[in-house]
Design an enzyme around this catalytic site. Structure first.
Site, short mmCIF file in Angstrom:
data_model
loop_
_atom_site.label_atom_id
_atom_site.label_comp_id
_atom_site.label_asym_id
_atom_site.label_seq_id
_atom_site.Cartn_x
_atom_site.Cartn_y
_atom_site.Cartn_z
N LYS A 14 0.93 -1.25 0.13
CA LYS A 14 -0.16 0.08 -0.05
C LYS A 14 0.74 1.34 0.14
CE LYS A 14 -3.81 -2.72 1.92
NZ LYS A 14 -5.07 -2.66 2.75
N GLU A 101 -9.69 -0.36 -2.05
CA GLU A 101 -9.38 1.18 -1.66
C GLU A 101 -9.13 2.14 -2.89
OE1 GLU A 101 -5.92 -0.09 0.52
OE2 GLU A 101 -6.93 -0.99 2.20
N GLU A 169 -11.38 -9.98 -1.09
CA GLU A 169 -11.04 -9.50 -0.13
C GLU A 169 -12.17 -8.73 0.45
OE1 GLU A 169 -6.59 -8.03 0.05
OE2 GLU A 169 -7.57 -6.73 -0.90
N GLY A 175 -7.71 -4.60 7.30
CA GLY A 175 -7.09 -3.70 8.22
C GLY A 175 -8.12 -3.61 9.67
P1 13P Z 1 -4.90 -6.34 5.72
O1 13P Z 1 -4.00 -7.39 5.70
O2 13P Z 1 -3.91 -5.09 6.34
O3 13P Z 1 -6.23 -6.44 6.38
O4 13P Z 1 -4.95 -5.73 4.20
C1 13P Z 1 -5.55 -6.59 3.21
C2 13P Z 1 -5.42 -5.82 1.91
O5 13P Z 1 -6.18 -4.77 1.53
C3 13P Z 1 -4.54 -6.56 1.06
O6 13P Z 1 -4.69 -6.01 -0.26
#
Ligand code: 13P
Length: 251
Positions: A14, A101, A169, A175
């Site tokens: 990210k 996102e 996801e 997160g």
């Molecule tokens: P997290 O592992 O921080 O929950 O994030 C997942 C994600 O969005 C991976 O693309």
């Protein structure tokens, strides 16, 4: 896991880190993977700005490098954008597309994701197309229909031939430390497998379907053991080499 499919453990870094931190993390992941090779393919996806340096650091090793987005056009007057060919030129071999996102922050629709996926395939990149329902959609009993709709709208014809990857996801699991039940993950992954086979025939049986959303060293083994879970897309835990390698070791 799907029989005879090598899992993929992918880290989505990210918008995190400096050049120096990306170099340190790359080095730690590369040396960990070299000293204890996992039974999975490994991939890290830094921010655009770090793709070239991370790819140079990973060169010749077992860890592939990807980006987190690309533009749908091959080139042109698109200020601030990055083409798939530029990513390939910088050493990327994968690209994450349609992450929730980006769908939320940049209004990316299924049609946009499909066009980007076509561009990625055209440049020789392996696309990782993300799908997943929001919390409200899950509560409303729409998780399967939302994900099915995203698949129908986001995958171009050449997806299977390019060895495309799907990442399921759930938005509410990203997160947050929240993870769907094993039964819920297996149900969605099973549905995704059915859709892939319906769309692409035999080839759909072995395309990788990753789970993403709060994957950690302590839950990875159980998640990765589920049917039709062929790896993980890891956010937060991929920023610590030790945690990312522990997840890879669980595959
Ligand atoms: P997290 O592992 O921080 O929950 O994030 C997942 C994600 O969005 C991976 O693309």
């Amino acid at each position: 896991m799907t029989p005879n499919v090598r899992p993929l453990i992918a880290g989505n870094w990210k918008m995190h880190g400096s050049l120096a931190e990306a170099a340190a993390l790359s080095g730690a992941v590369a040396s960990g993977a070299a000293s204890a090779p996992p039974a999975a393919d490994l991939l890290v996806c830094p921010t655009f700005l770090h793709v070239a340096s991370v790819a140079a650091a990973m060169k010749g090793g077992a860890v592939a490098v990807g980006a987190q987005d690309c533009h749908a056009n091959a080139k042109g007057a698109h200020t601030g954008d990055i083409s798939a060919a530029m990513l390939a030129d910088a050493g990327a071999t994968f690209v994450i597309l349609g992450h929730s996102e980006r769908r939320a922050d940049h209004g990316e629709t299924d049609a946009v994701v499909k066009a980007k996926t076509e561009a990625a395939i055209g440049a020789g990149l392996t696309p990782i197309v993300c799908v997943g329902e929001t919390e409200a959609e899950r509560r409303g009993g729409q998780a399967e229909s939302v994900v099915a709709g995203q698949l129908a709208g986001s995958l171009p014809e050449g997806f299977a031939a390019a060895g495309g990857v799907i990442a399921y996801e759930p938005v509410w699991a990203i997160g947050t430390g929240l993870v769907p039940s094993e039964a819920d993950i297996a149900a969605i992954h099973g549905m995704i497998r059915e859709k892939l086979v319906a769309a692409f025939g035999e080839a759909g049986k072995t395309l990788r379907v990753l789970y993403g959303g709060s994957v950690k060293p302590n839950n990875a083994k159980a998640i990765l053991a589920l049917p039709n879970v062929d790896g993980a897309l890891v956010g937060g835990a991929s920023l610590k080499a030790e945690d990312f390698l522990a997840i890879a070791a669980a595959a």
